[in-house]
Motif scaffolding. Structure first.
Motif, PDB file in Angstrom:
ATOM      1  N   GLN A   1       0.855  -1.188   0.000  1.00  0.00           N
ATOM      2  CA  GLN A   1       0.000   0.000   0.000  1.00  0.00           C
ATOM      3  C   GLN A   1       0.886   1.230   0.000  1.00  0.00           C
ATOM      4  O   GLN A   1       1.650   1.470   0.932  1.00  0.00           O
TER       5      GLN A   1
ATOM      6  N   ALA B   1      -0.903   7.455   0.748  1.00  0.00           N
ATOM      7  CA  ALA B   1      -2.144   7.916   0.116  1.00  0.00           C
ATOM      8  C   ALA B   1      -1.916   9.112  -0.816  1.00  0.00           C
ATOM      9  O   ALA B   1      -2.512   9.195  -1.887  1.00  0.00           O
TER      10      ALA B   1
ATOM     11  N   GLN C   1      -0.541   7.814  -3.990  1.00  0.00           N
ATOM     12  CA  GLN C   1      -1.594   7.089  -4.697  1.00  0.00           C
ATOM     13  C   GLN C   1      -2.526   8.049  -5.411  1.00  0.00           C
ATOM     14  O   GLN C   1      -2.954   7.808  -6.551  1.00  0.00           O
ATOM     15  N   ALA C   2      -2.844   9.157  -4.761  1.00  0.00           N
ATOM     16  CA  ALA C   2      -3.767  10.132  -5.348  1.00  0.00           C
ATOM     17  C   ALA C   2      -3.184  10.773  -6.599  1.00  0.00           C
ATOM     18  O   ALA C   2      -3.929  11.160  -7.511  1.00  0.00           O
TER      19      ALA C   2
END
Length: 432
Positions: free
Chosen positions: A307, A310, A313-314
């Motif tokens: 993962q 974030a 990832q965005a």
């Protein structure tokens, strides 16, 4: 079980970010259950700055915040009074209670035998029993193994630390304190090329670790700064490890159950040998899967799922598979003549996912042997070619505009083979 890239792709499919299907992508990946790690284990790569609040404050938080009670074991240090007191102060500054345990052969007036007696002292064992966390300082990891686990026999102090871990406590250590986390550790193996050539003697270059992360995961430290990917790969092949985690300086890996989270100023390199094939002789292996986990990235060893942070990832993945991909990295190197140099493997991986070519080549070779080398070079002309490739499993994200950290890179392919380099390696230039 699925590879990290497969599961990232599946997650993206569910959110509509990628077209297509991934149902068949992991058919050839062998199954291997991962035994969860007890408690929380925090190997730090060494040279953790005093102002690294992300690492130090998180360590206290994991051990209970205001209720955190640490004991510091400085057995690895050549100056245990000083390094131990500094570790205590850093923990106290973040709100924890902390005390220094006098278990160190280099403590003024102490010896290996007296340190071993201290490791059996019921009063010290009781202090560990009242703690919520243990911190091992840096230094020489062999000292810690010799004091707490001589000849593989756990001292009462080591038994108490393991009991603390079993009840959910925090086991942390920096540099040498991280090296002891595996069941096998490097004891004194500074020359990675020599290790790749097979110089890996029990009790010399390698030794028993204390095994806080179990039998399946191998840990190494000072990893990118000191170019240790070669030695870790060689040990994993020799000892049968399938997953290895190399933590860089000023960085911590927080391991809880089967999950890894990276926190700090750099990142960690993950080697996955589950799909690798190996030839006999010096290190000769194909299809090692190599990932770079940056600050904020996570990896689940049970589900083999990564993962990315974030915010990265965005921004979306690097689009090196798609027409019109415009690489942003400049000054591409055609090859790395010292792939085990400082941060070289990370630069090569970054070039791989944000450069114009789908492969990057590197060489590991000792130009000459140091005069005080502990072992004569068994094969002076032996070197190793590292070939990094991006394929259908490889994914990458950059951090442009987010922070000063590095790329996140999942599931590149690494092939390593032995090669012969002529000696002398070079001659004086003469005009024709």
């Amino acid at each position: 079980m699925k590879s990290v890239s497969t599961l990232l792709l599946c997650a993206a499919l569910s959110s509509g970010q990628f077209p297509g299907s991934c149902a068949h992508a992991a058919d050839a990946l062998p199954s291997q259950a991962f035994q969860p790690v007890a408690g929380t284990v925090v190997p730090m790569g060494g040279s953790v700055r005093n102002d690294n609040e992300a690492v130090r404050q998180r360590l206290v938080q994991l051990a209970g915040g205001p209720a955190a009670r640490f004991v510091v074991i400085p057995s690895a240090s050549s100056q245990p009074e000083t390094s131990g007191a500094e570790a205590v102060e850093q923990l106290r500054r973040r709100g924890a209670q902390a005390e220094l345990l006098k278990i160190a052969p280099c403590w003024a007036g102490e010896t290996l035998e007296s340190a071993r007696r201290a490791a059996a002292d019921p009063a010290i064992v009781a202090r560990i029993g009242a703690a919520t966390g243990v911190f091992f300082t840096g230094g020489e990891q062999g000292r810690t193994a010799d004091v707490l686990n001589p000849d593989g026999k756990a001292s009462p102090v080591l038994q108490a630390v393991r009991e603390l871990q079993a009840r959910g406590g925090v086991i942390a250590g920096s540099s040498a304190g991280a090296a002891i986390m595996s069941s096998t550790m490097f004891r004194d193996a500074m020359n990675s090329v020599q290790v790749m050539k097979g110089v890996m003697r029990d009790g010399k270059e390698i030794d028993r670790g204390l095994g806080f992360v179990g039998e399946q995961l191998f840990i190494d430290q000072h990893f990118l700064k000191r170019g240790r990917v070669g030695r870790m790969l060689a040990l994993m092949l020799a000892k049968g490890y399938k997953v290895g985690l190399g933590v860089d300086e000023n960085t911590a890996a927080i391991i809880h159950g089967s999950e890894i989270e990276i926190v700090g100023g750099s990142g960690a390199l993950l080697l996955d040998l589950r799909r690798a094939t190996q030839e006999q002789g010096p290190v000769n292996v194909r299809n090692v899967r190599i990932s770079y986990l940056d600050n904020g990235d996570r990896y689940d060893l049970a589900r083999l799922q990564g993962q990315v942070l974030a915010a990265k990832q965005a921004r979306g993945e690097l689009k090196f598979r798609q027409p019109g991909f415009a690489p942003e990295l400049e000054f591409m190197r055609p090859a790395y003549t010292d792939i085990l140099g400082e941060n070289a493997i990370l630069r090569a991986l970054s070039q791989l996912v944000d450069g114009p070519r789908d492969h990057v080549r590197g060489i590991a070779f000792d130009l000459e042997q140091l005069p005080d080398a502990p072992v004569a070079d068994p094969a002076p002309e032996l070197g190793f070619e590292f070939m990094l490739r991006r394929d259908e499993h490889t994914h990458g994200w950059d951090s442009a505009g987010l922070d000063d950290k590095d790329y996140s890179i999942f599931d590149a392919r690494l092939d390593v083979r032995p090669v012969r380099l002529k000696t002398p390696f070079y001659q004086a230039w003469q005009e024709p």
